[in-house]
Each structure stands twice: as C-alpha cells, then as structure tokens.
Scaffold this active site. Structure first.
Site, short mmCIF file in Angstrom:
data_model
loop_
_atom_site.label_atom_id
_atom_site.label_comp_id
_atom_site.label_asym_id
_atom_site.label_seq_id
_atom_site.Cartn_x
_atom_site.Cartn_y
_atom_site.Cartn_z
N ASP A 79 81.26 44.87 70.00
CA ASP A 79 80.10 45.14 70.85
C ASP A 79 78.82 45.20 70.03
OD1 ASP A 79 81.72 45.25 73.01
OD2 ASP A 79 81.64 47.43 73.28
N LYS A 94 79.28 54.73 78.06
CA LYS A 94 80.23 54.56 76.94
C LYS A 94 80.18 55.75 75.98
CE LYS A 94 81.37 50.49 75.64
NZ LYS A 94 82.61 49.71 75.58
N ARG A 107 91.94 38.44 83.76
CA ARG A 107 90.55 38.17 84.07
C ARG A 107 90.12 36.79 83.53
NH1 ARG A 107 86.20 40.80 80.72
NH2 ARG A 107 84.22 40.32 81.73
N ASP A 128 90.74 51.72 78.98
CA ASP A 128 90.67 50.80 77.85
C ASP A 128 91.98 50.02 77.81
OD1 ASP A 128 89.60 49.57 75.72
OD2 ASP A 128 89.86 51.22 74.31
N LEU A 161 80.42 44.97 82.97
CA LEU A 161 79.51 46.07 83.27
C LEU A 161 78.42 46.22 82.23
CD1 LEU A 161 82.19 48.76 84.21
CD2 LEU A 161 80.49 47.81 85.78
N GLU A 168 84.41 57.11 87.65
CA GLU A 168 85.83 56.89 87.36
C GLU A 168 86.03 56.73 85.86
OE1 GLU A 168 87.01 53.29 89.33
OE2 GLU A 168 85.84 53.80 91.11
N LYS A 193 79.53 54.08 89.74
CA LYS A 193 79.36 53.03 90.76
C LYS A 193 78.59 53.60 91.94
CE LYS A 193 83.90 51.17 89.58
NZ LYS A 193 85.29 50.96 90.00
N CYS A 222 101.11 75.07 38.75
CA CYS A 222 100.16 73.95 38.72
C CYS A 222 98.78 74.49 39.12
CB CYS A 222 100.62 72.87 39.71
SG CYS A 222 99.36 71.61 40.03
N ASP A 265 86.80 47.16 69.12
CA ASP A 265 85.95 46.73 70.24
C ASP A 265 84.51 47.15 70.00
OD1 ASP A 265 88.36 46.03 71.20
OD2 ASP A 265 88.40 47.47 72.85
N ALA A 266 84.34 48.35 69.45
CA ALA A 266 82.99 48.87 69.24
C ALA A 266 82.23 47.99 68.24
CB ALA A 266 83.05 50.30 68.73
N GLU A 267 82.93 47.53 67.21
CA GLU A 267 82.28 46.67 66.23
C GLU A 267 81.94 45.32 66.85
OE1 GLU A 267 84.16 47.74 61.99
OE2 GLU A 267 85.54 47.73 63.68
N CYS A 302 104.87 68.52 43.64
CA CYS A 302 104.64 68.84 42.24
C CYS A 302 105.67 69.92 41.91
CB CYS A 302 103.22 69.38 42.03
SG CYS A 302 103.04 70.20 40.44
N TYR A 304 96.68 50.81 86.80
CA TYR A 304 95.78 51.66 87.58
C TYR A 304 94.85 50.77 88.38
CZ TYR A 304 97.25 55.87 85.17
OH TYR A 304 97.98 56.92 84.70
N LYS A 346 86.82 54.85 82.55
CA LYS A 346 86.76 53.44 82.16
C LYS A 346 87.99 53.18 81.29
CE LYS A 346 83.79 49.76 80.45
NZ LYS A 346 84.88 49.00 79.90
N GLU A 381 93.55 47.91 85.97
CA GLU A 381 93.70 47.79 84.53
C GLU A 381 95.14 48.10 84.14
OE1 GLU A 381 90.58 47.18 83.22
OE2 GLU A 381 90.71 47.68 81.09
N CYS A 428 98.71 68.30 36.92
CA CYS A 428 99.30 69.01 35.79
C CYS A 428 100.34 68.15 35.05
CB CYS A 428 99.92 70.33 36.25
SG CYS A 428 101.41 70.12 37.22
N CYS A 467 102.62 64.73 38.67
CA CYS A 467 101.54 65.37 39.40
C CYS A 467 100.19 64.95 38.78
CB CYS A 467 101.69 66.88 39.34
SG CYS A 467 100.23 67.76 39.94
S1 IVH Z 1 84.90 48.24 88.12
C1 IVH Z 1 81.79 44.51 87.32
N1 IVH Z 1 86.20 50.31 87.27
O1 IVH Z 1 85.68 47.47 82.45
C2 IVH Z 1 83.13 44.99 86.97
N2 IVH Z 1 86.04 48.44 85.83
O2 IVH Z 1 83.09 46.03 81.50
C3 IVH Z 1 83.38 46.24 87.71
N3 IVH Z 1 87.20 48.75 83.69
O3 IVH Z 1 86.76 44.36 82.57
C4 IVH Z 1 84.70 46.68 87.41
N4 IVH Z 1 87.92 50.78 84.08
O4 IVH Z 1 88.30 45.86 83.84
C5 IVH Z 1 85.78 49.08 86.97
N5 IVH Z 1 87.33 52.25 86.69
C6 IVH Z 1 86.93 51.00 86.39
C7 IVH Z 1 87.23 50.38 85.18
C8 IVH Z 1 86.76 49.09 84.91
C9 IVH Z 1 87.90 49.78 83.22
C10 IVH Z 1 86.96 47.50 82.97
C11 IVH Z 1 87.02 46.31 83.87
C12 IVH Z 1 86.08 45.33 83.26
C13 IVH Z 1 85.30 46.13 82.31
C14 IVH Z 1 83.84 45.99 82.64
#
Ligand code: IVH
Length: 678
Positions: A44, A325, A144, A125, A90, A121, A301, A442, A40-42, A437, A234, A123, A184, A422, A419
């Site tokens: 992004d 992040k 979504r 994954d 986000l 909260e 938030k 050795c 995901d990071a790559e 080994c 969650y 985030k 999620e 040796c 080995c």
């Molecule tokens: S609130 C505008 N709370 O992160 C969206 N999102 O980049 C606001 N996500 O796909 C969502 N943990 O599913 C919110 N505690 C959390 C979250 C969370 C993971 C995900 C969300 C969304 C993505 C946003």
C-alpha cells in the site's frame, strides 16, 4: 528541516517507473504465485507513493500503471467468469480527520445536511469471493480477480463449511433469485495456528500467515486440498437484484444474510452520529486482537442504499464507504544477525538483529526468535527476508522467513556451544526445547536474577532497574540480592549519576522493599512455577518462610491448585544449599519475609510501645508476631533495655526473660500479646 533539492522531472519519471516495476513484481508474487515477499502495508505504501506522484504530475501516468486498474488476482490456470456488477475497492482513512473529510465530501455532493446512518463492520483480512445462488442453490463461486473478471472456484468454495450450498438452511425466507452474495474467506487465528503446527510437523514451513494461506487454498486445482484447509466464509454484502427484491439498507442486508444461513462478522454496529462512530472506531483498535480472525481495519458504510448508490464511484472506490485502516502490525525486513541473551534461569534466547523497519508506530531493530527449536522449526536463516509482527504489548517477534525471496546465500542458524557471557559449556537435553548456560554463577544470569528480584513482580524496588543493577555489579558493590540491602548512601555517592535525591530515594525504596509481604518475596526469588497465584496459595497455607521451607511435596499437594510438578519444584528449590544460603543472607540483611497482615488485624493500639520477642510461641512464628506488632503500630527490638515496654516470651526462653525480670518489665505470653490488640 534540511534543504532538499527539487527533483528534476527526469528523476520523478524514474521514480514512477521504479515504483511501477516494484508494484508489478509484488502483484505477480502476491496474486499469481501466492507467495508475497512484502506485507500488504508495504505494498500500500508503494502504491500510495505512486498514486500521489501521478496526481501531482498527471503527465507521468501511463495507461498500464497499476493505479489505472483494480488490482488483479487472476490465475491463468482457472476458468474465468464475468461479475454481474464490478467488484470495487475502498478508499482509505487513517485518522478521525480523514473520516470527517470523507463525510464532508459526501455532504457537498448530496447538497443537503440530511441525517445519515452508518454501519461499521470489521474489515476482514482475507480473500474476497462472490457466491451466486440460483433458486436457493449455490451455482457459482468466484474470486474478485481484476474486479470485472474473476476465477471460477466453485468446487473449492463448496468445500467451505460456512458456505451454505442451499439457502435458506430451513424456515420460510425466500431468497431473491439469482442472488449474489459477497464476502471474505478467512482462516481463524486459532485454526491457523493448529493448521500451521500440523503442517510444520510434516516439514512444511511455507504457511506463515492466515491471509496468504486462505488465498492459496482457494486457488487450488484440486478441491481436496482446499477442503483440508480450515477456511471460514463471512458474508458482507448482496448485489442489488434488478427486480428490487433485495434490502434497502446495509443493516437489513446483514440481517437477511444471517437469516439465509451465512456467518456475518461480530461487532457490527449502526450509528446515527459521526462523533459516536469515530469514538467507536478509534477505541476498536485496542480490541482488534480479541476477534477470532485478523482484520486490518473497519469498513464504514452509508446504511441507506439509495444514498450510497446516488453518491456513485470515484476511480474504483464507491464514495459511500471508506476503510478505516489500523496501523500495520506485520512488516518484512532482513535478518542481519542473531544475538543470544541469557535469562535468569540460564536459558539462551536467540534475538534477531534486523534491518531497521517501521511498524505500529515505532522503528524496530530487534525481534525475538523465541528459542532455537523455533528457529529450526521455522527454518529461519541468516540473511533471510523475514516477517515481523509487533502487536499491542507483545514483544516484536519473527513470524517466519519468506522462502521465495531467498538468494541462496542465506546461512543456517545454530545454537552456540558455549555461553556468550561466561564461556561455560551450553547444556541441552535431547527432546527439551531450551539450551542453558551451565554455570549458575554466570554474571549475566546473576544480573538477570537480581533484576527480576527488584522488578515490579518481585520486591518492587523503585528506582532500581537493569542499568543500575549492572552498574552496582560492575563496581563490585553487590554480588547478590542480599547485598542490595547493605548498600550505604556513601557507596552510592561514589557512583556516576547518583545525586543526593536519587540516593535518598533509593535508600527509601530499599527500606520499603525489606518489609514486603512473604508472597512478594516468594515471587522475587524466581522459583519455577511460582507466580502470583501459586505464591498466594503457598502463603495462605504456610504463613512463614520457615514453615514453607520444611514442607514436603505431600504437604504442598494438599493445597488445592498445587500439583506434583509445582510441589516438586518448590521443595527442590528450598533444598538447594545455595538457595537456603541466599535466604539466610536476605534475612541477615533485614528482609522480613512475613505474611501480609490482613487489614482487619491492623490498628494503632500498640503505637509507642516497644516489644522484644523471645522463645517459641505456640501458634505463630517470630516473624508473624513481629508483623502483627508492627501492623498495630508497635516496634520490635532485638534486645531488652529500659526502653522495652513488653517482652513476649514463649517456650525455651533464655537470658532475655531474666533481664526483663531484673528491669521490672512485664512479660507476656502469646495470648497476652493478642489481648492488647482489638
Ligand atoms: S464492502 C467497494 N465490507 O475490502 C467494496 N468489504 O478494499 C466494498 N473487505 O476487497 C466492499 N471486509 O473484500 C466490504 N466488511 C467488509 C469487508 C470488505 C473486507 C474487503 C473487500 C474488498 C476490500 C476493499
């Protein structure tokens, strides 16, 4: 800085096209096929590069650019639904300054410096879903999708135990109707491990991380398959009800969600001050691994919904929230080759040599493959694209190959038959994990043994690490651990890189290492099963090495905490002639190997006095008596002279007693010695 030629517009357009093509390909693999080949990071990073390019040169934007729409995970095989309110994403912040900048933008828009409260909260994954409840009954579960349209996965979410099919589970709370709950779907780390193991036992090696496994699980056409995956839901939000019956703050929302029977994340906090919030989120990174699920950051938030809503949306991101992040810990790269290292016990460990890749703040070129059984189980091959994890203090390791990215030219990895250091044959017992080994002498094993012996967990010889040890071995100055204590300043002076101060320091650390307590010696010897705890237990019951060396497995097993396998290992170790010889040589070289004297038994009572020990004392070994004398400030010498203050004599004494009598020196027994000490 080097002069970079300014890229031409053509080159920039080319790059933008290239990024779009890559992003499209990776989105398809991720969302449709469910088998991404980059992290995901790559993804992004590619996205951010394109976004920055298009912001700088808006003429490069095309209507179909991935930046122009919310990412889509729609799957053509599943029925579609329309979300009652768009599911946004986000904006991101990577640093405290970026969080402050987010707040500053809010202040500008609100045109007031009103106090704002925030909720922080985890985030998660995982995979975002929206659940609709009508009159308290679960009527719809949707992914979504592209944010506006989602896949109908109702039958699948029904199989998730933490998704209530009826709310509230009990009690009086009357939920608004219809109620849309967002959250999620994740797989807990330990659940994933167990699931992955059971799948591997069936020859399935596709499942390499919780996130992709959760995503794939939700998009099954057969809910029975979803049900067999350990998913957890969650909840983190509620879509505003038009009748105004939903809570007015995020904090109340989470409380309501709990009351309705949903799980919400651990570690949710409310802050009234940005500084406190920033201190919290920065410190949280260190804690991320202690959570049961994977997170890639924290979501911040604005608590009050009226303010949150008034702030509106920019692009596809609400202004009232931001994702903080963490640096990515998982990346993908190519496995170029495998090198094999040999440890002090002779075990061969395969190491992945990688195309260099940046992860968690460092460029790595190597990662461990643990052992050859793991390599076979994960089916890692030469040339594979592999996922690498570098987290906290853990050595970077290979999670597994990206099977989808194979070209067909990848080659299997097999354990060596000799080995690499040796050339002795490699030993392997069917059913056991390790390859060894077979040569106890050795050179690589010996180097590792000495390194372990000198390390912090062993005798802690400061200033002597791997490089220095290899140099001493190469020059033939040492052949084993005991030789370290015979090194002279003159010998060291001959070596490259040894200036006077370094020599002096090393001689001092060697002298200090000689008198380390017995438990450190036991650890330094590298006896299998003997770590800090076991070493302490052994010393408590056998305060001298001689006593321990003659102990039987029965003796050892009378110690609580030591079972048959450790007892057997210890006894076998001391029975080995080479090991007994090693101990004798260490002793000769002056390593004391006595139990540490408790602080209560220390004093200066014997300062200035020199003792000679002779014969067998009734309750203590000579080593222990020496330690006792030294702990109380006295010295112990090997021979009687005019300078001797006392001779401490036990049974079976010989010439020393006669000599003492001749010189008129007082002779003490053990009780007499103890009487000198407070
Ligand atoms: S609130 C505008 N709370 O992160 C969206 N999102 O980049 C606001 N996500 O796909 C969502 N943990 O599913 C919110 N505690 C959390 C979250 C969370 C993971 C995900 C969300 C969304 C993505 C946003």
């Amino acid at each position: 800085m080097t002069d970079q030629p300014t890229p031409t517009m053509d080159a920039l357009r080319h790059r933008a096209e290239d990024l779009r093509a890559q992003l499209r390909d990776h989105s398809h693999r991720y969302y449709v096929l469910g088998t991404p080949i980059i992290s995901d990071a790559e993804f992004d990073a590619l996205f951010d590069e394109l976004d920055a390019l298009e912001k700088a040169y808006p003429e490069l934007i095309t209507p179909d650019s991935p930046t122009q729409r919310v990412g889509s995970d729609l799957d053509e095989r599943l029925p579609k639904i329309t979300h009652p309110a768009p599911m946004l994403s986000l904006g991101k912040a990577y640093t405290a300054d970026e969080i402050r900048a987010w707040r500053a933008r809010i202040d500008k828009l609100l045109d007031t410096s009103a106090r704002l409260a925030y909720v922080v909260e985890p985030k998660f994954d995982g995979l975002t879903v929206a659940l609709t409840y009508t009159a308290g009954q679960l009527t719809l579960g949707a992914t979504r999708g592209d944010g506006y349209t989602g896949d109908d996965v109702t039958a699948n979410v029904r199989t998730i135990r933490s998704v209530p099919v009826k709310i509230p589970p009990s009690g009086q709370v009357v939920p608004p109707s219809p109620l849309v709950v967002r959250g999620e779907v994740v797989i807990h780390k330990d659940d994933f491990k167990a699931f992955q193991e059971s799948m591997r036992a069936q020859g399935e090696t596709r499942f390499i991380n919780p996130r992709n496994t959760a995503s794939g699980a939700l998009k099954q056409l057969d809910p029975a398959i979803t049900a067999a995956r350990p998913l957890t839901f969650y909840a983190f939000g509620i879509v505003d009800a038009p009748d105004g019956t939903t809570p007015r703050t995020q904090w109340e929302t989470l409380t309501l969600l709990r009351a309705l029977g949903f799980r919400v994340g651990e570690d949710i906090r409310r802050f009234d001050h940005l500084d406190a919030l920033i201190a919290y989120v920065e410190a949280f990174e260190g804690q991320r691994h202690s959570l049961p699920y994977e997170i890639d950051g924290l979501v911040i938030k604005i608590d009050d919904f009226a303010t949150y809503n008034a702030l509106g949306v920019v692009g596809k991101n609400p202004r009232g929230a931001v994702a903080y992040k963490f640096p990515p810990e998982v990346v993908t790269t190519r496995l170029i080759s495998v090198s094999v290292s040999v440890g002090r016990t002779g075990v061969l460990t395969p190491n992945a040599e990688l195309e260099p890749v940046f992860v968690s703040g460092a460029t790595i070129r190597q990662a461990t493959l643990n052992n050859f059984e793991d390599v076979a189980r994960k089916d890692v091959r030469l040339g594979d694209r592999v996922q690498i994890k570098r987290a906290g203090e853990v050595i970077p390791f290979v999670i597994g190959p990206l099977v989808e990215a194979r070209s067909g030219a990848e080659m299997p990895i097999t354990p060596p038959t000799v080995c690499p250091f040796c050339q002795s044959p490699v030993a392997h017992t069917e059913g056991e994990v390790a390859y060894y080994c077979s040569n106890p002498r050795c050179p690589e094993r010996v180097a590792r043994e000495i390194e372990y012996f000198a390390s912090k967990g062993g005798l802690d010889i400061e200033g002597l690490a791997e490089k220095g040890i290899r140099q001493l071995l190469e020059k033939g100055l040492i052949q084993d651990e005991a030789d370290l204590f015979r090194l002279t300043p003159e010998q060291l002076a001959e070596l490259e890189g040894y200036a006077d101060l370094k020599i002096q320091n090393l001689m001092t650390s060697l002298a200090a290492a000689k008198t380390r307590p017995l438990e450190s010696v036991l650890m330094a010897l590298g006896i299998s099963g003997v770590g800090t705890t076991v070493a302490k237990l052994l010393v408590k019951h056998f305060p001298s090495l001689d006593a321990l060396m003659t102990a039987t497995t029965d003796d050892l097993q009378t110690i609580g905490g030591i079972g048959p396998s450790i007892a057997g290992g210890v006894v076998a170790w001391f029975q080995d002639a080479e090991h007994r010889d090693k101990i004798a040589r260490l002793r000769e070289a002056g390593v004391t190997m006595t139990a540490n004297t408790p602080a209560a038994m220390r004093s200066e009572a014997l300062t200035g006095l020199t003792f000679v020990l002779t014969g067998t004392l009734p309750t203590m070994t000579r080593d222990e008596a020496q330690a006792l004398i030294e702990a109380n400030g006295g010295k112990v010498s090997g021979s009687v002279s005019k300078k001797t203050s006392y001779v401490v004599a036990g049974e079976n004494v010989g010439s020393k007693r006669e000599k003492a009598e001749a010189l008129g020196i007082t002779i003490l027994d053990e009780a007499g010695l103890k009487a000198l000490i407070p």
